[in-house]
Design a protein around this motif. Structure first.
Motif, PDB file in Angstrom:
ATOM      1  N   GLY A   1       0.780  -1.232   0.000  1.00  0.00           N
ATOM      2  CA  GLY A   1       0.000   0.000   0.000  1.00  0.00           C
ATOM      3  C   GLY A   1       0.808   1.277   0.000  1.00  0.00           C
ATOM      4  N   ALA A   2       2.136   1.191   0.095  1.00  0.00           N
ATOM      5  CA  ALA A   2       2.960   2.410   0.091  1.00  0.00           C
ATOM      6  C   ALA A   2       2.966   3.019  -1.311  1.00  0.00           C
ATOM      7  CB  ALA A   2       4.386   2.099   0.523  1.00  0.00           C
ATOM      8  N   ALA A   3       2.875   4.325  -1.372  1.00  0.00           N
ATOM      9  CA  ALA A   3       2.893   5.024  -2.659  1.00  0.00           C
ATOM     10  C   ALA A   3       4.245   4.840  -3.334  1.00  0.00           C
ATOM     11  CB  ALA A   3       2.611   6.507  -2.452  1.00  0.00           C
ATOM     12  N   ALA A   4       4.235   4.586  -4.634  1.00  0.00           N
ATOM     13  CA  ALA A   4       5.479   4.384  -5.376  1.00  0.00           C
ATOM     14  C   ALA A   4       6.400   5.598  -5.273  1.00  0.00           C
ATOM     15  CB  ALA A   4       5.173   4.074  -6.841  1.00  0.00           C
ATOM     16  N   HIS A   5       5.826   6.785  -5.215  1.00  0.00           N
ATOM     17  CA  HIS A   5       6.619   8.019  -5.119  1.00  0.00           C
ATOM     18  C   HIS A   5       6.420   8.664  -3.754  1.00  0.00           C
ATOM     19  CE1 HIS A   5       7.591   7.630  -9.317  1.00  0.00           C
ATOM     20  NE2 HIS A   5       6.312   7.430  -9.569  1.00  0.00           N
ATOM     21  N   SER A   6       6.462   7.845  -2.723  1.00  0.00           N
ATOM     22  CA  SER A   6       6.226   8.304  -1.362  1.00  0.00           C
ATOM     23  C   SER A   6       7.169   9.435  -0.971  1.00  0.00           C
ATOM     24  CB  SER A   6       6.426   7.136  -0.387  1.00  0.00           C
ATOM     25  OG  SER A   6       6.413   7.596   0.943  1.00  0.00           O
ATOM     26  N   LEU A   7       6.632  10.415  -0.287  1.00  0.00           N
ATOM     27  CA  LEU A   7       7.457  11.517   0.198  1.00  0.00           C
ATOM     28  C   LEU A   7       8.337  11.089   1.368  1.00  0.00           C
ATOM     29  CD1 LEU A   7       5.044  14.548  -0.237  1.00  0.00           C
ATOM     30  CD2 LEU A   7       6.781  13.659  -1.791  1.00  0.00           C
ATOM     31  N   HIS A   8       8.065   9.915   1.943  1.00  0.00           N
ATOM     32  CA  HIS A   8       8.973   9.352   2.946  1.00  0.00           C
ATOM     33  C   HIS A   8      10.338   9.086   2.304  1.00  0.00           C
ATOM     34  CE1 HIS A   8       6.207   8.537   6.334  1.00  0.00           C
ATOM     35  NE2 HIS A   8       5.286   8.315   5.397  1.00  0.00           N
ATOM     36  N   VAL A   9      10.339   8.659   1.050  1.00  0.00           N
ATOM     37  CA  VAL A   9      11.588   8.370   0.334  1.00  0.00           C
ATOM     38  C   VAL A   9      12.387   9.653   0.112  1.00  0.00           C
ATOM     39  CG1 VAL A   9      12.543   7.484  -1.842  1.00  0.00           C
ATOM     40  CG2 VAL A   9      10.629   6.298  -0.753  1.00  0.00           C
ATOM     41  N   GLN A  10      11.689  10.756  -0.053  1.00  0.00           N
ATOM     42  CA  GLN A  10      12.360  12.043  -0.248  1.00  0.00           C
ATOM     43  C   GLN A  10      12.766  12.701   1.071  1.00  0.00           C
ATOM     44  OE1 GLN A  10      10.277  14.648  -2.994  1.00  0.00           O
ATOM     45  NE2 GLN A  10       9.259  12.865  -3.890  1.00  0.00           N
ATOM     46  N   GLY A  11      12.347  12.136   2.187  1.00  0.00           N
ATOM     47  CA  GLY A  11      12.716  12.690   3.488  1.00  0.00           C
ATOM     48  C   GLY A  11      11.888  13.895   3.903  1.00  0.00           C
ATOM     49  N   ILE A  12      10.674  14.011   3.353  1.00  0.00           N
ATOM     50  CA  ILE A  12       9.820  15.150   3.711  1.00  0.00           C
ATOM     51  C   ILE A  12       8.453  14.698   4.241  1.00  0.00           C
ATOM     52  CG2 ILE A  12      10.993  16.819   2.228  1.00  0.00           C
ATOM     53  CD1 ILE A  12       8.705  16.484   0.195  1.00  0.00           C
ATOM     54  N   ALA A  13       8.411  13.502   4.847  1.00  0.00           N
ATOM     55  CA  ALA A  13       7.153  12.989   5.389  1.00  0.00           C
ATOM     56  C   ALA A  13       7.413  12.187   6.658  1.00  0.00           C
ATOM     57  CB  ALA A  13       6.450  12.106   4.359  1.00  0.00           C
ATOM     58  N   VAL A  14       6.424  12.218   7.555  1.00  0.00           N
ATOM     59  CA  VAL A  14       6.446  11.403   8.771  1.00  0.00           C
ATOM     60  C   VAL A  14       5.039  10.907   9.054  1.00  0.00           C
ATOM     61  CG1 VAL A  14       8.415  12.511   9.905  1.00  0.00           C
ATOM     62  CG2 VAL A  14       6.118  13.385  10.303  1.00  0.00           C
TER      63      VAL A  14
END
Length: 159
Positions: A88-101
């Motif tokens: 269910g994780a988004a393919a372009h998750s902002l967690h990967v970019q380091g701007i989400a928690v």
């Protein structure tokens, strides 16, 4: 003084990056209510690595100061490889970019709407609402203004 090699971690402009959270220089960590380990990738292949935006940390600390109680980070940075393993994780998750928690709502039960209002006021722009999930949490990010999930159980008007 920091005794760790600056080759292992760096405060690169507006990002804190380290191959492992233990490599982050304590002298550069200014967010008193949080620790680098809370934002570290929690799965393989880069377990323990950290990449987090200073702006996110600043806003998170400001939110913590306003709400006046501990905030539990359930997910911070995710390496691309780890993110692909999460259902269910988004393919372009902002967690990967380091701007989400993701923040547990355990300390804010029945106060989720006020938590959301303060997060918006401080400058968070993306919100995911997970009131029915086994670990009740709210996603916060610095991406484009948007929301998803079900805010109704928390009586939240998202945007």
């Amino acid at each position: 003084a920091c005794t760790l090699s600056h080759e292992k971690w760096r405060l690169r402009g507006e990002w804190i990056e380290a191959a492992h959270f233990r490599d982050v220089c304590p002298g550069q960590w200014k967010w008193t209510n949080f620790r680098p380990a809370e934002f570290a990738c929690r799965g393989e292949p880069e377990q323990g690595s950290v990449k987090i935006a200073v702006a996110l940390l600043d806003k998170l600390q400001a939110l913590r100061d306003v709400v006046g109680r501990p905030m539990v980070v359930t997910s911070g940075y995710r390496s691309p490889g780890y993110n692909r393993t999460l259902p269910g994780a988004a393919a372009h998750s902002l967690h990967v970019q380091g701007i989400a928690v993701d923040i547990s709502m355990g300390n804010f039960l029945s106060e989720e709407a006020e938590f959301h209002r303060q997060a918006k006021r401080i400058g968070f722009t993306g919100f995911g609402f997970y009131p029915e999930y086994r670990n009740i949490f709210m996603h916060l990010d610095l991406g484009p203004p948007r929301w998803w999930g079900d805010p109704k159980p928390w009586s939240i008007a998202p945007l």
